[in-house]
Design a protein around this motif. Structure first.
Motif, mmCIF file in Angstrom:
data_model
loop_
_atom_site.group_PDB
_atom_site.id
_atom_site.type_symbol
_atom_site.label_atom_id
_atom_site.label_comp_id
_atom_site.label_asym_id
_atom_site.label_seq_id
_atom_site.Cartn_x
_atom_site.Cartn_y
_atom_site.Cartn_z
ATOM 1 N N GLU A 1 -0.136 6.041 -12.931
ATOM 2 C CA GLU A 1 -0.974 4.838 -12.889
ATOM 3 C C GLU A 1 -0.242 3.607 -13.410
ATOM 4 O OE1 GLU A 1 -3.903 4.460 -11.418
ATOM 5 O OE2 GLU A 1 -3.591 6.533 -10.738
ATOM 6 N N VAL B 1 2.269 1.683 -3.558
ATOM 7 C CA VAL B 1 1.275 2.153 -4.523
ATOM 8 C C VAL B 1 1.035 3.650 -4.346
ATOM 9 C CG1 VAL B 1 -1.153 2.005 -5.204
ATOM 10 C CG2 VAL B 1 0.165 -0.099 -4.808
ATOM 11 N N ARG B 2 0.953 4.097 -3.095
ATOM 12 C CA ARG B 2 0.749 5.535 -2.849
ATOM 13 C C ARG B 2 1.935 6.372 -3.318
ATOM 14 N NH1 ARG B 2 -1.742 3.541 1.981
ATOM 15 N NH2 ARG B 2 0.263 3.680 3.088
ATOM 16 N N GLU B 3 3.127 5.783 -3.241
ATOM 17 C CA GLU B 3 4.331 6.519 -3.616
ATOM 18 C C GLU B 3 4.507 6.621 -5.125
ATOM 19 O OE1 GLU B 3 9.161 6.275 -2.875
ATOM 20 O OE2 GLU B 3 7.799 5.062 -1.648
ATOM 21 N N ASN C 1 0.824 -1.213 0.000
ATOM 22 C CA ASN C 1 0.000 0.000 0.000
ATOM 23 C C ASN C 1 0.857 1.261 0.000
ATOM 24 O OD1 ASN C 1 -2.438 -1.405 -0.021
ATOM 25 N ND2 ASN C 1 -2.447 -1.608 2.209
ATOM 26 N N ASN C 2 1.932 1.243 0.791
ATOM 27 C CA ASN C 2 2.837 2.391 0.794
ATOM 28 C C ASN C 2 3.446 2.616 -0.579
ATOM 29 O OD1 ASN C 2 2.447 3.075 3.456
ATOM 30 N ND2 ASN C 2 4.252 1.977 4.210
ATOM 31 N N LYS D 1 1.722 2.284 -10.544
ATOM 32 C CA LYS D 1 0.851 1.670 -9.544
ATOM 33 C C LYS D 1 0.413 0.281 -9.991
ATOM 34 C CE LYS D 1 -0.959 6.039 -7.737
ATOM 35 N NZ LYS D 1 -2.142 6.910 -7.586
#
Length: 204
Positions: A33, A27-29, A24-25, A36
């Motif tokens: 797209e 993907v946020r970073e 999750n960290n 991600k």
């Protein structure tokens, strides 16, 4: 550690640069797209070996590079140092005139660095046609090969056997990628006295 057998292995164990496993960290970073998507696939949808080419077909080079940046994928740079640097600086003192096969050439990180360092006889091998197309346009390698390793030495192209002084391999030994039998193909491809330079995290 280098093992002197029919060929030389230089395996670089990486303990100091562990990959953060918080998907999750990461993907946020990611900055876009495509990155991600690539990160999510590496964490939750690793392929079976037979499907790895199709799996990579869903990635763009930009997405893959973003995954590598976010997860701190430093393996290629350790390999580059070994090939480029002289022995007194911890490298292998490899002459610039060698013929080198970059297995899992990906987006060409190793090829670009070796070309910049003065190596010219560089060949790429990858199961991803879109990655090979991308590096072909950028001119890092003089030959480009698209096939899967580990199907048996009899399936390895005859004209590539006993053909290389150096083989580099980054990111190819992770789950769902090259089988252990691919080492037999590496052995077949190397000239007598040739060197395989690869890097793996201890966690892998």
């Amino acid at each position: 550690n280098r093992l002197e057998i029919a060929m030389s292995f230089t395996v670089i164990p990486l303990e100091e640069a562990k990959i953060d496993t918080d998907a999750n960290n990461h993907v946020r970073e990611a900055r876009h797209e495509e990155g991600k998507f690539c990160i999510q696939q590496f964490y939750s949808n690793l392929p079976e070996q037979k499907d790895v080419a199709q799996w990579y077909a869903g990635f763009t080079p930009e997405g893959y590079n973003e995954w590598a940046r976010v997860v701190n994928f430093t393996e290629p740079y350790h390999i580059i140092d070994q090939v480029v640097k002289p022995e007194e600086e911890g490298g292998l003192s490899i002459p610039r005139t060698v013929r080198c096969l970059d297995i899992g050439s990906g987006t060409g990180v190793i090829g670009q660095a070796l070309q910049t360092a003065g190596f010219r006889d560089l060949h790429a091998l990858d199961v991803s046609t879109n990655f090979l197309d991308a590096v072909r346009e950028r001119g890092f390698y003089c030959e480009h090969h698209n096939f899967f390793l580990g199907r048996g030495v009899e399936e390895f192209p005859a004209h590539l056997k006993n053909n290389y002084d150096v083989i580099t391999a980054s990111g190819v030994w992770m789950p769902g990628h090259m089988p252990n039998a691919a080492v037999d193909d590496v052995h077949a491809a190397l000239k007598v006295g040739g060197v395989l330079v690869t890097a793996m995290r201890n966690s892998m």
